[in-house]
Design an enzyme around this catalytic site. Sequence first.
Site, PDB file in Angstrom:
ATOM      1  N   CYS A  54      46.444  17.095  48.171  1.00 60.05           N
ATOM      2  CA  CYS A  54      46.138  15.680  48.341  1.00 60.05           C
ATOM      3  C   CYS A  54      44.719  15.581  48.900  1.00 60.05           C
ATOM      4  O   CYS A  54      44.398  16.235  49.894  1.00 60.05           O
ATOM      5  CB  CYS A  54      47.131  15.029  49.299  1.00 60.05           C
ATOM      6  SG  CYS A  54      46.691  13.327  49.724  1.00 60.05           S
ATOM      7  N   ASP A  61      50.614  19.416  46.878  1.00 60.30           N
ATOM      8  CA  ASP A  61      51.434  18.681  45.911  1.00 60.30           C
ATOM      9  C   ASP A  61      51.871  19.675  44.856  1.00 60.30           C
ATOM     10  O   ASP A  61      51.080  20.509  44.397  1.00 60.30           O
ATOM     11  CB  ASP A  61      50.626  17.549  45.264  1.00 60.30           C
ATOM     12  CG  ASP A  61      50.334  16.427  46.249  1.00 60.30           C
ATOM     13  OD1 ASP A  61      51.261  16.009  46.956  1.00 60.30           O
ATOM     14  OD2 ASP A  61      49.179  15.969  46.289  1.00 60.30           O
TER      15      ASP A  61
END
Length: 156
Positions: A54, A61
Amino acid sequence: MASIRDGENELSILGRKTEYRQDYAPEVLEAFTNKHQGNDYWVRFHCPEFTSLCPITGQPDYATIHISYIPDVKMVESKSLKLYLFSFRNHGAFHEDCVNIIMKDLIELMNPRYIEVLGDFTPRGGISILPFCNYGRLGTKYEELASQRLASYPVR
């Protein structure tokens, strides 16, 4: 008859020691010549271990990246694709950016007739994101295919 080793001179990563890049590295992508340029056919890749960061929080992620394309002259070599996708591991980008960057890099590499990229990201905060992008060569039936596939999203 062509041998399996025909086109080997086009590739520099396959068959060599794997070196993993620590940040986004589109230069690792390699292509080879499609031996069936007269045929329309699908090539599909599924990368269930895709990771990026992120760009705001730096948290990882995770996603399965689905890449499907109809090749023309060039095709992406799978080991180089694996190393390329792995290079996102320490790269900060939103989910939507990741799939669009992947698609644009593959278009630049291969100039396929058609390509689509779907990111099936695992939930964060109770919400999963499934960005989808596609491209069909302008002025061809593949441009129409892209419009139809986008209009029928979601693709699963």
